[in-house]
Scaffold this motif. Structure first.
Motif, PDB file in Angstrom:
ATOM      1  N   GLN A 479       0.957  -1.334  -0.118  1.00 15.55           N
ATOM      2  CA  GLN A 479      -0.008   0.106  -0.008  1.00 15.55           C
ATOM      3  C   GLN A 479       0.881   1.157  -0.151  1.00 15.55           C
ATOM      4  O   GLN A 479       2.119   1.269   0.556  1.00 15.55           O
ATOM      5  CB  GLN A 479      -1.032   0.102   1.114  1.00 15.55           C
ATOM      6  N   LEU A 480       0.302   2.220  -0.485  1.00 13.33           N
ATOM      7  CA  LEU A 480       0.948   3.470  -0.469  1.00 13.33           C
ATOM      8  C   LEU A 480       0.789   4.231   0.921  1.00 13.33           C
ATOM      9  O   LEU A 480      -0.217   4.235   1.400  1.00 13.33           O
ATOM     10  CB  LEU A 480       0.501   4.541  -1.723  1.00 13.33           C
ATOM     11  N   THR A 481       1.787   5.026   1.274  1.00 17.50           N
ATOM     12  CA  THR A 481       1.769   5.721   2.533  1.00 17.50           C
ATOM     13  C   THR A 481       1.008   6.813   2.296  1.00 17.50           C
ATOM     14  O   THR A 481      -0.034   7.032   3.171  1.00 17.50           O
ATOM     15  CB  THR A 481       3.235   6.157   2.855  1.00 17.50           C
ATOM     16  N   VAL A 482       0.933   7.738   1.325  1.00 15.99           N
ATOM     17  CA  VAL A 482       0.215   8.632   0.843  1.00 15.99           C
ATOM     18  C   VAL A 482      -0.307   8.553  -0.592  1.00 15.99           C
ATOM     19  O   VAL A 482       0.539   8.131  -1.604  1.00 15.99           O
ATOM     20  CB  VAL A 482       0.983  10.139   1.105  1.00 15.99           C
ATOM     21  N   GLY A 483      -1.347   9.006  -1.132  1.00 16.37           N
ATOM     22  CA  GLY A 483      -1.898   8.962  -2.332  1.00 16.37           C
ATOM     23  C   GLY A 483      -1.756  10.158  -3.282  1.00 16.37           C
ATOM     24  O   GLY A 483      -2.103  10.230  -4.310  1.00 16.37           O
ATOM     25  N   PHE A 484      -0.859  11.097  -2.784  1.00 14.60           N
ATOM     26  CA  PHE A 484      -0.453  12.311  -3.676  1.00 14.60           C
ATOM     27  C   PHE A 484       0.566  12.976  -3.223  1.00 14.60           C
ATOM     28  O   PHE A 484       1.370  12.710  -2.190  1.00 14.60           O
ATOM     29  CB  PHE A 484      -1.774  13.377  -3.083  1.00 14.60           C
ATOM     30  N   VAL A 485       1.425  13.471  -4.304  1.00 14.98           N
ATOM     31  CA  VAL A 485       2.875  14.185  -4.056  1.00 14.98           C
ATOM     32  C   VAL A 485       2.841  15.175  -4.816  1.00 14.98           C
ATOM     33  O   VAL A 485       1.843  15.669  -5.605  1.00 14.98           O
ATOM     34  CB  VAL A 485       3.913  12.964  -4.560  1.00 14.98           C
ATOM     35  N   ASP A 486       3.719  16.279  -4.366  1.00 12.39           N
ATOM     36  CA  ASP A 486       4.004  17.442  -5.120  1.00 12.39           C
ATOM     37  C   ASP A 486       5.482  17.396  -5.804  1.00 12.39           C
ATOM     38  O   ASP A 486       6.292  16.752  -5.380  1.00 12.39           O
ATOM     39  CB  ASP A 486       4.145  18.534  -4.089  1.00 12.39           C
ATOM     40  N   THR A 499       6.442   6.078  -1.068  1.00 12.94           N
ATOM     41  CA  THR A 499       6.692   5.367  -0.064  1.00 12.94           C
ATOM     42  C   THR A 499       5.674   4.367   0.125  1.00 12.94           C
ATOM     43  O   THR A 499       4.316   4.750  -0.196  1.00 12.94           O
ATOM     44  CB  THR A 499       7.033   5.959   1.298  1.00 12.94           C
ATOM     45  N   ALA A 500       5.941   3.254   0.224  1.00 13.76           N
ATOM     46  CA  ALA A 500       4.959   2.078   0.402  1.00 13.76           C
ATOM     47  C   ALA A 500       5.097   1.039   1.605  1.00 13.76           C
ATOM     48  O   ALA A 500       6.314   1.294   2.300  1.00 13.76           O
ATOM     49  CB  ALA A 500       4.895   1.001  -0.789  1.00 13.76           C
ATOM     50  N   PHE A 501       4.190   0.377   1.926  1.00 16.51           N
ATOM     51  CA  PHE A 501       4.280  -0.533   3.254  1.00 16.51           C
ATOM     52  C   PHE A 501       3.491  -1.608   2.996  1.00 16.51           C
ATOM     53  O   PHE A 501       2.598  -1.783   2.155  1.00 16.51           O
ATOM     54  CB  PHE A 501       3.887   0.271   4.515  1.00 16.51           C
ATOM     55  N   ASP A 502       3.621  -2.778   3.868  1.00 14.90           N
ATOM     56  CA  ASP A 502       2.811  -4.119   3.727  1.00 14.90           C
ATOM     57  C   ASP A 502       2.531  -4.493   5.073  1.00 14.90           C
ATOM     58  O   ASP A 502       3.413  -4.553   5.910  1.00 14.90           O
ATOM     59  CB  ASP A 502       3.699  -5.080   2.888  1.00 14.90           C
ATOM     60  N   LEU A 503       1.180  -4.726   5.258  1.00 18.92           N
ATOM     61  CA  LEU A 503       0.953  -5.553   6.693  1.00 18.92           C
ATOM     62  C   LEU A 503       1.507  -6.622   6.985  1.00 18.92           C
ATOM     63  O   LEU A 503       1.577  -7.303   8.180  1.00 18.92           O
ATOM     64  CB  LEU A 503      -0.518  -5.534   6.805  1.00 18.92           C
ATOM     65  N   ASP A 504       1.921  -7.582   5.741  1.00 19.41           N
ATOM     66  CA  ASP A 504       2.439  -8.688   6.188  1.00 19.41           C
ATOM     67  C   ASP A 504       4.003  -8.583   6.590  1.00 19.41           C
ATOM     68  O   ASP A 504       4.563  -7.780   6.496  1.00 19.41           O
ATOM     69  CB  ASP A 504       2.388  -9.533   4.883  1.00 19.41           C
ATOM     70  N   ASP A 505       4.457  -9.701   7.175  1.00 23.71           N
ATOM     71  CA  ASP A 505       5.827  -9.745   7.758  1.00 23.71           C
ATOM     72  C   ASP A 505       6.687 -10.371   6.706  1.00 23.71           C
ATOM     73  O   ASP A 505       6.195 -10.913   5.613  1.00 23.71           O
ATOM     74  CB  ASP A 505       5.828 -10.520   9.126  1.00 23.71           C
ATOM     75  N   GLY A 558       5.559 -11.524  -5.341  1.00 23.96           N
ATOM     76  CA  GLY A 558       4.851 -11.128  -6.390  1.00 23.96           C
ATOM     77  C   GLY A 558       3.416 -10.498  -6.152  1.00 23.96           C
ATOM     78  O   GLY A 558       2.670 -10.153  -7.333  1.00 23.96           O
ATOM     79  N   GLN A 559       2.777 -10.635  -5.142  1.00 29.34           N
ATOM     80  CA  GLN A 559       1.699  -9.845  -5.062  1.00 29.34           C
ATOM     81  C   GLN A 559       1.659  -8.341  -5.304  1.00 29.34           C
ATOM     82  O   GLN A 559       2.605  -7.927  -4.586  1.00 29.34           O
ATOM     83  CB  GLN A 559       0.953 -10.091  -3.531  1.00 29.34           C
ATOM     84  N   PHE A 560       0.712  -7.888  -5.904  1.00 28.29           N
ATOM     85  CA  PHE A 560       0.825  -6.387  -6.133  1.00 28.29           C
ATOM     86  C   PHE A 560      -0.537  -5.763  -6.331  1.00 28.29           C
ATOM     87  O   PHE A 560      -1.536  -6.370  -6.254  1.00 28.29           O
ATOM     88  CB  PHE A 560       1.189  -6.361  -7.705  1.00 28.29           C
ATOM     89  N   ALA A 561      -0.369  -4.490  -6.444  1.00 25.09           N
ATOM     90  CA  ALA A 561      -1.652  -3.560  -6.428  1.00 25.09           C
ATOM     91  C   ALA A 561      -1.350  -2.439  -7.087  1.00 25.09           C
ATOM     92  O   ALA A 561      -0.193  -1.865  -7.267  1.00 25.09           O
ATOM     93  CB  ALA A 561      -2.323  -3.087  -5.013  1.00 25.09           C
ATOM     94  N   VAL A 562      -2.175  -2.020  -7.862  1.00 25.43           N
ATOM     95  CA  VAL A 562      -2.031  -0.560  -8.792  1.00 25.43           C
ATOM     96  C   VAL A 562      -2.857   0.322  -8.067  1.00 25.43           C
ATOM     97  O   VAL A 562      -3.928   0.363  -7.859  1.00 25.43           O
ATOM     98  CB  VAL A 562      -2.429  -1.106 -10.288  1.00 25.43           C
TER      99      VAL A 562
END
Length: 809
Positions: A479-486, A499-505, A558-562
């Protein structure tokens, strides 16, 4: 020659006579003695001073005992030289009196001078005196014989070194008299001590009379002093048990109760350290009890401080001993010897045989809670395991019987509701889908509490802990940390971070792989594209404004999201970030709203004033003099008449009374005007009231239009002259100037406006699509009258009532 011989003879005779006279005056000083306190009778002859002369002389006496203190003691016979004593003298005041004796010739010349000393002979007239007549002291009962108690000091004023001032001490009496105690005193030093033993219970106080007696030859004098000796009670009596009260029973698992109270007796003084008791418990394995002393009764209070177990021991036997706070001592006279100290048997500081008491405490059985065979269990459970998965089986025992019973098993704490337990068998199974990413899971461990409840009276509950270790599955996408950037506009490439993060370990989470989708060539790229943070690079050809980029993020498996990433491109030198104005507008919204409501209220007040001011009998402008650039508003305070008809110009009063002095540059062609023309008034009203859709615009421009009108009237324009000049005025040019000024003011206060979504007419760079703008039109002069007609019949009726009367010239 004869005269010279006579002079030499006379001078020689005089010189020889003078030398002989000085030789006679150099006699040794005479001395006499007198006994002090001489009984008389007075006067009596003390002695005689003999001087052999062939001529007559007279005697005089001066000094101490004559004209000096002590005065009037001695006199001398002027003819014979006999000394007389007239009263007694005190040796303790004057031990030696010094006088001067003179022999005077008949021609009053001094024949002889000599000193006379009279010594006072001491007699035994002063007894020895103590410092005080009464002494009061305290001594401990356990003091040993021969110890110093008190030193007596006396003093005799008689002559030192004589029997009159020499004395000794002796004890005259002791009260009360006890056979086991004898007080003594050193005859020379005056130190008082005792033989034997002191016993507070036999004598709390002794009174000793001490005498000091001198050794005078003729008479022996003495005095006495009294010494009161208080005997402080010591611990020479041991406490003994006299009984006990209380049930002697205590329930298991109960603390703070007092099953027994022990009573003692002691012959020592109550409330003294020698009387206060100290209790000691013996045989209390596990330290289940304590015993304290009641400060009022000296009883021992036995209290349970640690719970007892009936199943472990139903009867507890304790031994309790008692002693005093002060150390014990004893003293007993064995033999009274004729000299020296007596033979006594003493024990001080030794361990005496203490009184003891055995007590039995009965432990009463109560229903104990069930006890689990294992209080904490650890199990492993896969994440997303199906409902009904068996986890563990728990069992409990009854501590009262030591065997398993028909307990009821329950779930005590299950925050996420994942498990259930069979109330009879204790089998634990899942009742929900376990999720390792649940907020109730800490470090991969989910903790629940389990209870076992028995059927006793009252029912008791045992508790066990089950720690479930949840294993991770790859069930979460990055998941994205924030959905907008400047991104800042620059001549070269500029970048920002994603920046992204994943709840899985691990190994189901990051580092991640980032990828841009769609037509991004020459516009956007990633550098770097792997890790927990990627760099989004903007090419120079990307224009300012909002953009949307599709970003694909993949984890290690290989798990992904757009995601649709919102990117705003702006000039960072103008603002700290691309969303600055939006935040400013939001902050200024309450202030702008307040301005709108204030404007509405002001318009309503001005309309009311316009209607009132048109209903006046005579319209006379007020022209003040001597002003400094300021103009007063015309005013008429006459009450309106009742014979009004429809006026030709209804709103003149409204315009005149809704304006004040303002500098707008109200000159046209160098001529000052006093009022608007009728068409200008109608046009002003029409532009601000004809269309409800422009109500907001009216609030924004009202104050400035009012300032324009006030400026024209305040600069001296008359109504008739104004009508003529307004017909020739380039009205469109004036309106354009006013609109331009308003637009410039709005641009300056852009940060204070309310937030609104702007109308998009075309995207930047898209020249093929043309959007039609709103048509801005201005009404012609023919529409002025239509504006008045649109006001409706009610307004005309109101105007007919308030029409001012016509004034005839």
């Amino acid at each position: 020659m004869l005269c010279l011989f006579i002079m030499v003879f006379c001078f020689s005779s005089a010189t020889c006579s003078e030398l002989l006279s000085r030789h006679r005056r150099s006699w040794v000083i005479d001395s006499f003695t007198i006994e002090e306190e001489h009984p008389g009778p007075f006067p009596y002859v003390l002695g005689k001073i003999n001087i052999e002369r062939d001529y007559r002389v007279m005697f005089d006496l001066y000094g101490e005992g004559v004209e000096k203190e002590p005065k009037g003691v001695f006199t001398i016979d002027k003819d014979s030289g006999t000394l007389y004593a007239h009263r007694a003298v005190d040796y303790e005041k004057n031990k030696l009196l010094q006088l001067k004796f003179e022999a005077v010739k008949t021609d009053l010349s001094i024949d002889t001078k000599l000193g006379v000393e009279i010594a006072i002979l001491d007699i035994n007239d002063n007894p020895p005196r103590f410092q005080k007549d009464l002494f009061e002291i305290s001594v401990d009962e356990d003091i040993t014989q021969g110890s110093h108690i008190q030193t007596m000091v006396a003093d005799d004023r008689d002559k030192r070194g004589t029997p009159n001032s020499t004395f000794h001490y002796e004890i005259k009496s002791v009260s009360p008299s006890r056979p086991g105690t004898e007080f003594t005193i050193d005859s020379h030093s005056g130190t008082i001590s005792f033989k034997g033993c002191l016993d507070h219970e036999l004598a709390e106080m002794f009174t000793v009379v001490v005498e000091a007696k001198d050794h005078g030859d003729v008479v022996s004098l003495s005095s006495s002093s009294t010494v009161i000796i208080h005997i402080q009670d010591g611990n020479n009596h041991l406490p003994t048990f006299s009984g006990q009260t209380g049930s002697g029973k205590v329930k298991e698992d109960e603390t703070g109760t007092s099953p027994l109270r022990l009573h003692t007796t002691d012959k020592d003084t109550p409330n003294s350290p020698a009387w206060r008791a100290k209790y000691t418990i013996h045989g209390d394995e596990g330290a289940h009890f304590k015993i304290e002393t009641d400060p009022d009764t000296n009883d021992g209070i036995l209290t349970v401080v640690k719970s007892l177990d009936f199943e472990e021991e139903a009867l507890r036997e304790l031994t309790i001993s008692v002693e005093n706070e002060a150390p014990y001592f004893s003293c007993e006279v064995k033999e009274k010897t004729p000299s020296g100290l007596w033979k006594v048997d003493t024990s001080k500081g030794d361990d005496p045989p203490l009184d003891t008491l055995k007590v039995i405490i009965e432990v009463q059985d109560v229903n104990d809670p069930p006890v689990f065979s294992v209080s904490v269990k650890e199990v492993v459970l896969e994440e997303n395991a199906p409902i009904g998965t068996w986890l563990e089986k728990i069992t409990a025992l009854d501590p009262d019987s030591g065997q398993a019973r028909a307990f009821v098993y329950k779930v005590g704490s299950d925050p996420a509701g994942w498990v259930t337990v069979d109330p009879h068998t204790g089998d634990i199974t899942t009742a929900g889908t376990p999720d390792r990413e649940s907020p109730h899971v800490s470090d991969g461990v989910y903790t629940i509490l389990l209870h076992a409840v028995d059927d006793g009276e009252p029912p008791m509950t045992g508790t066990a802990t089950l720690n479930i270790h949840v294993t991770d599955h790859n069930d979460n996408v990055p998941q994205l940390t924030v959905g907008f950037v400047d991104v800042c506009v620059s001549d070269g490439p500029s970048s920002t971070k994603i920046t992204a993060f994943d709840l899985d370990d691990t190994p189901f989470g990051g580092p991640f792989t980032f990828e841009l989708l769609g037509d991004v060539k020459g516009k956007w790229k990633l550098n770097p594209s792997y890790g927990y943070t990627a760099g989004l690079v903007k090419e120079p050809g990307v224009y300012s404004g909002p953009h949307t980029i599709d970003v694909k993020i993949s984890d290690m498996q290989g798990q992904f999201a757009v995601y649709n990433l919102s990117v705003t491109v702006c000039h960072c030198s103008e603002r700290p970030n691309c969303r600055g104005p939006r935040s400013t507008a939001t902050t200024a919204a309450p202030e702008a709203l307040a301005i709108v409501f204030a404007s509405l209220l002001l318009i309503m007040c001005l309309l009311l004033m316009a209607v009132i001011m048109t209903c006046r009998k005579e319209f006379k402008p007020f022209h003040p003099s001597g002003t400094s650039g300021e103009t007063f508003l015309p005013s008429n305070i006459e009450n309106p008449g009742t014979d009004c008809k429809v006026p030709d110009n209804v709103l003149v009063g409204f315009i005149e009374n809704s304006i004040d002095q303002s500098n707008w540059g109200g000159q046209h062609d160098g001529i000052k005007h006093n009022n608007f023309s009728k068409e200008m008034e109608q046009y002003f009203i029409y532009n601000h009231f004809r269309d409800h859709r422009r109500e907001d615009m009216f609030h924004l421009h009202y104050n400035r239009n009012q300032a324009t009108l006030r400026s024209l009237v305040a600069n001296g324009h008359h109504q008739t002259h104004l009508r003529e000049e307004m017909d020739t005025m380039n009205f469109h040019a004036t309106l354009h100037a006013v609109l331009h000024q308003q637009l410039f003011s709005l641009q300056k206060k852009e940060g204070d406006l309310l937030e609104y979504e702007p109308q998009v007419y075309a995207d930047e760079g898209d020249s093929d699509v043309l959007s039609e703008l709103e048509i801005i039109s201005l009404p012609d002069k023919d529409s002025y009258q239509k504006a008045l007609n649109d006001l409706g019949p009610k307004f005309k009726q109101l105007a007919s009532i308030c029409k001012p009367p016509k004034i005839k010239n």
